[in-house]
Design an enzyme around this catalytic site. Structure first.
Site, PDB file in Angstrom:
ATOM      1  N   LYS A 181     -46.909 -24.713  34.209  1.00  0.00           N
ATOM      2  CA  LYS A 181     -45.531 -24.333  33.936  1.00  0.00           C
ATOM      3  C   LYS A 181     -44.576 -25.390  34.469  1.00  0.00           C
ATOM      4  O   LYS A 181     -44.806 -25.983  35.517  1.00  0.00           O
ATOM      5  CB  LYS A 181     -45.216 -22.984  34.585  1.00  0.00           C
ATOM      6  CG  LYS A 181     -45.893 -21.802  33.895  1.00  0.00           C
ATOM      7  CD  LYS A 181     -45.438 -20.489  34.499  1.00  0.00           C
ATOM      8  CE  LYS A 181     -46.019 -19.304  33.744  1.00  0.00           C
ATOM      9  NZ  LYS A 181     -45.561 -18.008  34.300  1.00  0.00           N
TER      10      LYS A 181
ATOM     11  N   ARG B 294     -54.413 -20.885  32.970  1.00  0.00           N
ATOM     12  CA  ARG B 294     -53.643 -20.072  32.043  1.00  0.00           C
ATOM     13  C   ARG B 294     -54.106 -20.395  30.625  1.00  0.00           C
ATOM     14  O   ARG B 294     -54.696 -21.441  30.360  1.00  0.00           O
ATOM     15  CB  ARG B 294     -52.145 -20.357  32.171  1.00  0.00           C
ATOM     16  CG  ARG B 294     -51.566 -20.063  33.543  1.00  0.00           C
ATOM     17  CD  ARG B 294     -50.083 -20.408  33.579  1.00  0.00           C
ATOM     18  NE  ARG B 294     -49.482 -20.131  34.872  1.00  0.00           N
ATOM     19  CZ  ARG B 294     -49.320 -21.014  35.846  1.00  0.00           C
ATOM     20  NH1 ARG B 294     -49.768 -22.257  35.658  1.00  0.00           N
ATOM     21  NH2 ARG B 294     -48.760 -20.689  36.987  1.00  0.00           N
TER      22      ARG B 294
ATOM     23  N   TYR C  65     -52.345 -11.083  44.795  1.00  0.00           N
ATOM     24  CA  TYR C  65     -53.800 -11.167  44.776  1.00  0.00           C
ATOM     25  C   TYR C  65     -54.416 -10.820  46.134  1.00  0.00           C
ATOM     26  O   TYR C  65     -55.605 -10.552  46.223  1.00  0.00           O
ATOM     27  CB  TYR C  65     -54.248 -12.563  44.346  1.00  0.00           C
ATOM     28  CG  TYR C  65     -53.912 -12.883  42.919  1.00  0.00           C
ATOM     29  CD1 TYR C  65     -54.654 -12.349  41.865  1.00  0.00           C
ATOM     30  CD2 TYR C  65     -52.838 -13.702  42.603  1.00  0.00           C
ATOM     31  CE1 TYR C  65     -54.340 -12.628  40.549  1.00  0.00           C
ATOM     32  CE2 TYR C  65     -52.517 -13.989  41.285  1.00  0.00           C
ATOM     33  CZ  TYR C  65     -53.271 -13.455  40.270  1.00  0.00           C
ATOM     34  OH  TYR C  65     -52.955 -13.727  38.978  1.00  0.00           O
TER      35      TYR C  65
ATOM     36  N   ARG D 143     -58.291 -15.023  34.880  1.00  0.00           N
ATOM     37  CA  ARG D 143     -57.502 -15.627  35.959  1.00  0.00           C
ATOM     38  C   ARG D 143     -57.504 -14.709  37.185  1.00  0.00           C
ATOM     39  O   ARG D 143     -57.655 -15.185  38.318  1.00  0.00           O
ATOM     40  CB  ARG D 143     -56.076 -15.865  35.456  1.00  0.00           C
ATOM     41  CG  ARG D 143     -55.169 -16.649  36.381  1.00  0.00           C
ATOM     42  CD  ARG D 143     -53.947 -17.094  35.585  1.00  0.00           C
ATOM     43  NE  ARG D 143     -52.841 -17.528  36.406  1.00  0.00           N
ATOM     44  CZ  ARG D 143     -52.713 -18.761  36.915  1.00  0.00           C
ATOM     45  NH1 ARG D 143     -53.646 -19.663  36.699  1.00  0.00           N
ATOM     46  NH2 ARG D 143     -51.655 -19.084  37.629  1.00  0.00           N
TER      47      ARG D 143
ATOM     48  N   HIS E  86     -49.304 -21.831  41.295  1.00  0.00           N
ATOM     49  CA  HIS E  86     -48.085 -21.069  41.557  1.00  0.00           C
ATOM     50  C   HIS E  86     -47.107 -21.919  42.362  1.00  0.00           C
ATOM     51  O   HIS E  86     -47.486 -22.563  43.334  1.00  0.00           O
ATOM     52  CB  HIS E  86     -48.401 -19.794  42.343  1.00  0.00           C
ATOM     53  CG  HIS E  86     -49.121 -18.766  41.536  1.00  0.00           C
ATOM     54  ND1 HIS E  86     -49.888 -17.760  42.094  1.00  0.00           N
ATOM     55  CD2 HIS E  86     -49.182 -18.569  40.192  1.00  0.00           C
ATOM     56  CE1 HIS E  86     -50.393 -17.006  41.137  1.00  0.00           C
ATOM     57  NE2 HIS E  86     -49.980 -17.477  39.979  1.00  0.00           N
TER      58      HIS E  86
ATOM     59  N   HIS F 199     -55.967 -13.324  30.569  1.00  0.00           N
ATOM     60  CA  HIS F 199     -55.443 -13.377  31.936  1.00  0.00           C
ATOM     61  C   HIS F 199     -56.352 -12.656  32.929  1.00  0.00           C
ATOM     62  O   HIS F 199     -56.285 -12.919  34.132  1.00  0.00           O
ATOM     63  CB  HIS F 199     -54.041 -12.759  31.972  1.00  0.00           C
ATOM     64  CG  HIS F 199     -53.119 -13.456  32.930  1.00  0.00           C
ATOM     65  ND1 HIS F 199     -52.676 -14.751  32.748  1.00  0.00           N
ATOM     66  CD2 HIS F 199     -52.567 -13.045  34.101  1.00  0.00           C
ATOM     67  CE1 HIS F 199     -51.893 -15.100  33.742  1.00  0.00           C
ATOM     68  NE2 HIS F 199     -51.809 -14.090  34.588  1.00  0.00           N
TER      69      HIS F 199
END
Length: 329
Positions: A212, A188, A312, A280, A303, A277
């Protein structure tokens, strides 16, 4: 409701003790009677000043709780922005807000995408859940609000031709190192901007990143990224710990906005619509096209839920084509 019943029972108990009744009051029976009576009413918990308190007070309270739970500063800023917008549009005290008030608020944004409305609903659900938990309010007005159906739009990845075109338009060592690292790791934007030189393990061609929720993971990069990272670092003559720094003195960590600006300029030069992004998405697409399973892609992207990675799986048209030619031809 339970707290209110206990308060009533406490008061009855005090009366019972003061009056010294020959036949003590049956507290369990009395509680049952109170429950059947109060069940018919909507009761809001009220402190001495809750009607006068600005919602911003409770927003700050919510953000403090979430910060202690370990949410990142970026997530907290997103929550703060969304809740401040909500506060400006709601002219009611917190206990008086109803589900219909929230529906009317959300209807003020007809041009927003469903994903953006979904984000607003997610933040409000989190906020009101905490308010109920902390006994600021009794009823949660978000219980009747459902998130909109997610748009089934496929993330767009860069083609091999576009990747090569962008490489050719990277003019500085910093641009080349940043671009190659993005393509090779799927990081990210904020993860990459916060990297330090000491985070790199050159032996295993890996980097420790903080994702995150301050979650830590290891990502890996290829020989091309290694080549340009070493050339870029060998060409620097500063003592800044950051992996990517500004080009002018005093040298400091390159910000998210600074990296985004590099990508905007790179996209303009290559005549390709480019945002960070998209690298990514390209990384995830390359993994899937090479036969990687969902669990690996989830781990590499950082994730927390496979549902986030699931989108994806629809990305790999090349894999579908190759599979068809292999098994159906």
């Amino acid at each position: 409701m339970e707290s209110l019943l206990n308060e009533l029972l406490q008061k009855v108990s005090e009366v019972n003790s003061i009056n010294s009744l020959d036949t003590p009051i049956n507290l369990i029976e009395l509680k049952s009677h109170f429950s059947s009576i109060l069940y018919k009413y909507n009761i809001n918990y009220k402190t001495d000043n809750i009607e006068d308190a600005d919602i911003s007070y409770y927003i700050n309270m919510f953000l403090s709780i979430k910060k202690l739970e370990g949410l990142s500063d970026i997530t907290l800023d997103t929550y703060k922005l969304e809740l401040n917008i909500f506060n400006k549009n709601i002219n009611k005290s917190l206990p008086a807000i109803t589900s219909n008030d929230i529906r009317l608020y959300l209807s003020k944004f007809p041009k927003l995408k469903q994903s953006s409305i979904g984000k607003k609903i997610y933040v409000l659900k989190s906020f009101f859940k905490i308010m109920v938990r902390e006994e600021v309010i009794i009823k949660n007005p978000m219980n009747k609000i459902n998130a909109p159906k997610k748009e089934k739009r496929l993330p767009k990845a860069l083609s091999e031709e576009q990747v090569e075109t962008l490489r050719e338009n990277c003019t500085t060592l910093r641009e080349k190192a940043i671009f190659e690292l993005f393509i090779a790791t799927g990081c990210r934007l904020n993860e990459l901007s916060q990297l330090n030189i000491n985070d790199i393990n050159w032996k295993y061609q890996s980097i420790k990143v903080i994702g995150k929720g301050n979650s830590e993971r290891i990502v890996y990069f290829n020989f091309k990224a290694t080549h340009y990272l070493k050339k870029y670092l060998n060409n620097r003559n500063d003592n800044c710990e950051a992996l990517f720094v500004t080009e002018r003195k005093e040298y400091r960590r390159l910000s998210n906005r600074g990296i985004q600006r590099i990508f905007n300029n790179l996209g303009d030069k290559a005549n390709i619509k480019l945002h960070v992004h998209k690298c990514r998405h390209t990384f995830a697409s390359n993994l899937l096209n090479s036969g990687a399973d969902l669990a690996l892609v989830q781990a590499m992207l950082g994730h927390s839920s496979p549902d986030t990675t699931q989108v994806y799986c629809q990305l790999s048209e090349q894999s579908k084509y190759d599979g068809y030619r292999r098994y159906a031809s």
